[in-house]
Design a protein around this motif. Sequence first.
Motif, PDB file in Angstrom:
ATOM      1  N   ARG A   3       0.853  -1.194   0.000  1.00 37.97           N
ATOM      2  CA  ARG A   3       0.000   0.000   0.000  1.00 37.97           C
ATOM      3  C   ARG A   3       0.884   1.238   0.000  1.00 37.97           C
ATOM      4  O   ARG A   3       1.709   1.416   0.896  1.00 37.97           O
ATOM      5  CB  ARG A   3      -0.912  -0.001   1.221  1.00 37.97           C
ATOM      6  N   ILE A   4       0.709   2.076  -1.010  1.00 35.41           N
ATOM      7  CA  ILE A   4       1.541   3.262  -1.169  1.00 35.41           C
ATOM      8  C   ILE A   4       0.693   4.525  -1.053  1.00 35.41           C
ATOM      9  O   ILE A   4      -0.352   4.638  -1.702  1.00 35.41           O
ATOM     10  CB  ILE A   4       2.273   3.240  -2.524  1.00 35.41           C
ATOM     11  N   ALA A   5       1.154   5.456  -0.237  1.00 35.71           N
ATOM     12  CA  ALA A   5       0.538   6.781  -0.162  1.00 35.71           C
ATOM     13  C   ALA A   5       1.256   7.693  -1.144  1.00 35.71           C
ATOM     14  O   ALA A   5       2.454   7.938  -1.010  1.00 35.71           O
ATOM     15  CB  ALA A   5       0.633   7.329   1.254  1.00 35.71           C
ATOM     16  N   LEU A   6       0.527   8.156  -2.148  1.00 31.17           N
ATOM     17  CA  LEU A   6       1.049   9.105  -3.130  1.00 31.17           C
ATOM     18  C   LEU A   6       0.632  10.491  -2.652  1.00 31.17           C
ATOM     19  O   LEU A   6      -0.552  10.828  -2.642  1.00 31.17           O
ATOM     20  CB  LEU A   6       0.470   8.780  -4.510  1.00 31.17           C
ATOM     21  N   LEU A   7       1.598  11.274  -2.216  1.00 32.61           N
ATOM     22  CA  LEU A   7       1.303  12.497  -1.488  1.00 32.61           C
ATOM     23  C   LEU A   7       0.717  13.580  -2.398  1.00 32.61           C
ATOM     24  O   LEU A   7       1.303  13.944  -3.415  1.00 32.61           O
ATOM     25  CB  LEU A   7       2.563  13.022  -0.814  1.00 32.61           C
ATOM     26  N   ASP A   8      -0.420  14.110  -1.979  1.00 31.66           N
ATOM     27  CA  ASP A   8      -1.139  15.124  -2.741  1.00 31.66           C
ATOM     28  C   ASP A   8      -1.079  16.454  -1.987  1.00 31.66           C
ATOM     29  O   ASP A   8      -1.720  16.628  -0.960  1.00 31.66           O
ATOM     30  CB  ASP A   8      -2.593  14.692  -2.928  1.00 31.66           C
ATOM     31  N   TYR A   9      -0.277  17.382  -2.522  1.00 32.95           N
ATOM     32  CA  TYR A   9      -0.235  18.724  -1.936  1.00 32.95           C
ATOM     33  C   TYR A   9      -0.409  19.780  -3.031  1.00 32.95           C
ATOM     34  O   TYR A   9      -0.016  20.926  -2.882  1.00 32.95           O
ATOM     35  CB  TYR A   9       1.062  18.943  -1.158  1.00 32.95           C
ATOM     36  N   LEU A  14       0.095  13.400 -10.321  1.00 30.52           N
ATOM     37  CA  LEU A  14      -0.465  12.303  -9.541  1.00 30.52           C
ATOM     38  C   LEU A  14      -1.103  11.218 -10.393  1.00 30.52           C
ATOM     39  O   LEU A  14      -0.970  10.034 -10.086  1.00 30.52           O
ATOM     40  CB  LEU A  14      -1.487  12.863  -8.545  1.00 30.52           C
ATOM     41  N   HIS A  15      -1.799  11.593 -11.453  1.00 32.39           N
ATOM     42  CA  HIS A  15      -2.536  10.588 -12.225  1.00 32.39           C
ATOM     43  C   HIS A  15      -1.586   9.588 -12.868  1.00 32.39           C
ATOM     44  O   HIS A  15      -1.748   8.372 -12.694  1.00 32.39           O
ATOM     45  CB  HIS A  15      -3.389  11.272 -13.295  1.00 32.39           C
ATOM     46  N   SER A  16      -0.571  10.068 -13.590  1.00 30.50           N
ATOM     47  CA  SER A  16       0.328   9.143 -14.280  1.00 30.50           C
ATOM     48  C   SER A  16       1.174   8.343 -13.293  1.00 30.50           C
ATOM     49  O   SER A  16       1.429   7.155 -13.501  1.00 30.50           O
ATOM     50  CB  SER A  16       1.223   9.884 -15.274  1.00 30.50           C
ATOM     51  N   ALA A  17       1.591   8.985 -12.206  1.00 24.15           N
ATOM     52  CA  ALA A  17       2.371   8.259 -11.195  1.00 24.15           C
ATOM     53  C   ALA A  17       1.524   7.179 -10.530  1.00 24.15           C
ATOM     54  O   ALA A  17       1.986   6.043 -10.322  1.00 24.15           O
ATOM     55  CB  ALA A  17       2.909   9.226 -10.147  1.00 24.15           C
ATOM     56  N   ILE A  30      -4.037   8.259  -3.217  1.00 23.58           N
ATOM     57  CA  ILE A  30      -3.624   9.634  -3.459  1.00 23.58           C
ATOM     58  C   ILE A  30      -4.222  10.477  -2.345  1.00 23.58           C
ATOM     59  O   ILE A  30      -5.443  10.617  -2.243  1.00 23.58           O
ATOM     60  CB  ILE A  30      -4.098  10.121  -4.837  1.00 23.58           C
ATOM     61  N   THR A  31      -3.364  11.040  -1.484  1.00 30.08           N
ATOM     62  CA  THR A  31      -3.888  11.574  -0.233  1.00 30.08           C
ATOM     63  C   THR A  31      -2.959  12.588   0.419  1.00 30.08           C
ATOM     64  O   THR A  31      -1.761  12.600   0.151  1.00 30.08           O
ATOM     65  CB  THR A  31      -4.114  10.401   0.754  1.00 30.08           C
ATOM     66  N   ASN A  32      -3.534  13.429   1.260  1.00 30.92           N
ATOM     67  CA  ASN A  32      -2.758  14.223   2.205  1.00 30.92           C
ATOM     68  C   ASN A  32      -3.275  13.994   3.631  1.00 30.92           C
ATOM     69  O   ASN A  32      -2.984  14.771   4.531  1.00 30.92           O
ATOM     70  CB  ASN A  32      -2.776  15.717   1.847  1.00 30.92           C
ATOM     71  N   ASP A  33      -4.042  12.921   3.805  1.00 28.94           N
ATOM     72  CA  ASP A  33      -4.612  12.569   5.106  1.00 28.94           C
ATOM     73  C   ASP A  33      -3.545  11.868   5.957  1.00 28.94           C
ATOM     74  O   ASP A  33      -3.095  10.776   5.604  1.00 28.94           O
ATOM     75  CB  ASP A  33      -5.816  11.642   4.900  1.00 28.94           C
ATOM     76  N   PRO A  34      -3.144  12.468   7.083  1.00 29.73           N
ATOM     77  CA  PRO A  34      -2.094  11.863   7.918  1.00 29.73           C
ATOM     78  C   PRO A  34      -2.415  10.442   8.370  1.00 29.73           C
ATOM     79  O   PRO A  34      -1.508   9.619   8.500  1.00 29.73           O
ATOM     80  CB  PRO A  34      -1.999  12.817   9.115  1.00 29.73           C
TER      81      PRO A  34
END
Length: 205
Positions: A3-9, A14-17, A30-34
């Motif tokens: 499970r990978i958190a792709l950091l959204d700031y 984000l889409h291609s990654a 895809i998240t910025n939720d701690p």
Amino acid sequence: MTRIALLDYGMGNLHSAGKALEHVGAQVDITNDPKIIAQADKIVFPGVGAMRDCIQGMQASGIDQVIRDAVLNKPVLAICVGMQALLERSEENGGSDALGIFKGTVKEFPKTPHLKVPHMGWNKVHQIDSTHPMWNNIEQDARFYFVHSFYVEPENQDLVAATCDYGLPFCTAIHQENLFATQFHPEKSHTAGLQLLKNFVEWKI
């Protein structure tokens, strides 16, 4: 499944990654939720655009502290401006502070008649230590895709995992323990890039 958190700031590709990571077998949030980030096995820290805007986006979302915490206890892959943000300072916009996780400076390519800036397109990447697990099944001097006008110059040269030449030799990847970072975009680098992302998903630390 990893499970990978792709950091959204607000500043990442984000889409291609995300699609590339899913293609090589990861579950991607895809998240910025701690809370979600804390539950993830690994973290991908992307970035595009100007350093000052990226840092402001990180600070506004709390991602700056997430990165500081993550490099202590989780595998982290930083990409492009995400990699640059790990250093102390960038020459961009007349000078702007970065996260300061590693000592060093982000420098601008010199403007010459023979050097087109930004550096955009495919270039060979020379691995310093080809035994690093992130280089598994990637040949020496494989080509990766770049889009950037600035490059990192870490104070500690032992951090350098790979170099590239674009009018001058420059650091294009750094590593330390559970962290690996690239100036190139693996999500845009076809076979070699997908292999590097697969290696990150499978990386045992």
